[in-house]
Design a protein around this motif. Sequence first.
Motif, PDB file in Angstrom:
ATOM      1  N   ALA A   1       0.831  -1.208   0.000  1.00 17.71           N
ATOM      2  CA  ALA A   1       0.000   0.000   0.000  1.00 17.71           C
ATOM      3  C   ALA A   1       0.867   1.260   0.000  1.00 17.71           C
ATOM      4  CB  ALA A   1      -0.931  -0.002   1.212  1.00 17.71           C
ATOM      5  N   ALA A   2       1.970   1.244   0.741  1.00 11.64           N
ATOM      6  CA  ALA A   2       2.862   2.411   0.781  1.00 11.64           C
ATOM      7  C   ALA A   2       3.524   2.641  -0.574  1.00 11.64           C
ATOM      8  CB  ALA A   2       3.912   2.228   1.862  1.00 11.64           C
ATOM      9  N   VAL A   3       3.985   1.579  -1.205  1.00 11.46           N
ATOM     10  CA  VAL A   3       4.613   1.707  -2.523  1.00 11.46           C
ATOM     11  C   VAL A   3       3.602   2.206  -3.545  1.00 11.46           C
ATOM     12  CG1 VAL A   3       5.650   0.384  -4.414  1.00 11.46           C
ATOM     13  CG2 VAL A   3       6.422   0.041  -2.073  1.00 11.46           C
ATOM     14  N   ASP A   4       2.374   1.685  -3.489  1.00 10.31           N
ATOM     15  CA  ASP A   4       1.341   2.152  -4.413  1.00 10.31           C
ATOM     16  C   ASP A   4       1.051   3.627  -4.189  1.00 10.31           C
ATOM     17  OD1 ASP A   4      -0.626   1.652  -6.513  1.00 10.31           O
ATOM     18  OD2 ASP A   4      -2.121   1.982  -4.939  1.00 10.31           O
ATOM     19  N   GLY A   5       1.041   4.075  -2.937  1.00  5.60           N
ATOM     20  CA  GLY A   5       0.828   5.492  -2.667  1.00  5.60           C
ATOM     21  C   GLY A   5       1.921   6.365  -3.258  1.00  5.60           C
ATOM     22  N   VAL A   6       3.163   5.907  -3.177  1.00  2.00           N
ATOM     23  CA  VAL A   6       4.274   6.661  -3.759  1.00  2.00           C
ATOM     24  C   VAL A   6       4.140   6.727  -5.276  1.00  2.00           C
ATOM     25  CG1 VAL A   6       6.770   6.617  -4.135  1.00  2.00           C
ATOM     26  CG2 VAL A   6       5.844   6.198  -1.861  1.00  2.00           C
ATOM     27  N   VAL A   7       3.792   5.594  -5.903  1.00  2.00           N
ATOM     28  CA  VAL A   7       3.626   5.559  -7.360  1.00  2.00           C
ATOM     29  C   VAL A   7       2.493   6.478  -7.794  1.00  2.00           C
ATOM     30  CG1 VAL A   7       2.940   4.072  -9.293  1.00  2.00           C
ATOM     31  CG2 VAL A   7       4.625   3.271  -7.644  1.00  2.00           C
ATOM     32  N   VAL A   8       1.378   6.424  -7.093  1.00  2.00           N
ATOM     33  CA  VAL A   8       0.226   7.261  -7.454  1.00  2.00           C
ATOM     34  C   VAL A   8       0.572   8.734  -7.298  1.00  2.00           C
ATOM     35  CG1 VAL A   8      -2.112   7.903  -6.752  1.00  2.00           C
ATOM     36  CG2 VAL A   8      -1.511   5.507  -7.006  1.00  2.00           C
ATOM     37  N   ARG A   9       1.264   9.087  -6.202  1.00  2.00           N
ATOM     38  CA  ARG A   9       1.647  10.498  -6.020  1.00  2.00           C
ATOM     39  C   ARG A   9       2.562  10.978  -7.129  1.00  2.00           C
ATOM     40  NH1 ARG A   9       1.829  13.122  -0.421  1.00  2.00           N
ATOM     41  NH2 ARG A   9       3.085  14.506  -1.689  1.00  2.00           N
ATOM     42  N   SER A  10       3.505  10.139  -7.531  1.00  2.00           N
ATOM     43  CA  SER A  10       4.416  10.569  -8.594  1.00  2.00           C
ATOM     44  C   SER A  10       3.678  10.713  -9.921  1.00  2.00           C
ATOM     45  CB  SER A  10       5.584   9.596  -8.732  1.00  2.00           C
ATOM     46  OG  SER A  10       5.163   8.365  -9.254  1.00  2.00           O
ATOM     47  N   ARG A  11       2.731   9.831 -10.196  1.00  2.00           N
ATOM     48  CA  ARG A  11       1.948   9.968 -11.436  1.00  2.00           C
ATOM     49  C   ARG A  11       1.069  11.207 -11.408  1.00  2.00           C
ATOM     50  NH1 ARG A  11       0.045   3.836 -12.988  1.00  2.00           N
ATOM     51  NH2 ARG A  11       2.144   3.059 -13.384  1.00  2.00           N
ATOM     52  N   MET A  12       0.463  11.480 -10.252  1.00  2.00           N
ATOM     53  CA  MET A  12      -0.377  12.672 -10.146  1.00  2.00           C
ATOM     54  C   MET A  12       0.474  13.931 -10.294  1.00  2.00           C
ATOM     55  SD  MET A  12      -2.961  11.480  -7.128  1.00  2.00           S
ATOM     56  CE  MET A  12      -4.164  12.783  -7.207  1.00  2.00           C
TER      57      MET A  12
END
Length: 109
Positions: A89-100
């Motif tokens: 979940a933490a890694v997905d949050g980092v990926v989503v933030r970078s894409r946004m």
Amino acid sequence: MARMARGRPVSRERSGMIGRRFPRTGTEPSTARSALRLRMLLTAVFLPVFVAATALFAVWAANSSPGDTPGPALLTGLAVACGVLAVIAAVDGVVVRSRMRRERGGRRT
């Protein structure tokens, strides 16, 4: 390859790290997009849940004896599983933030 020009947003269709990993073979629309805000919401909800569950199961496993039900091995396994889910979940949050951030056109301060 999708590269971000400094200060310019990258379109959603090219917001992947390297571009398309696999060629389009199905019937999905060419404009299909991931629900980034929903993924961020799910990360914000479930990351603390998984971290708390990891701590709970770890403390419970440490305080249980071999004759207890559930046993320490099962509780340790549950703690490890919740810990892995928390990391995902933490890694997905980092990926989503970078894409946004990349779609917005850079860092927002």
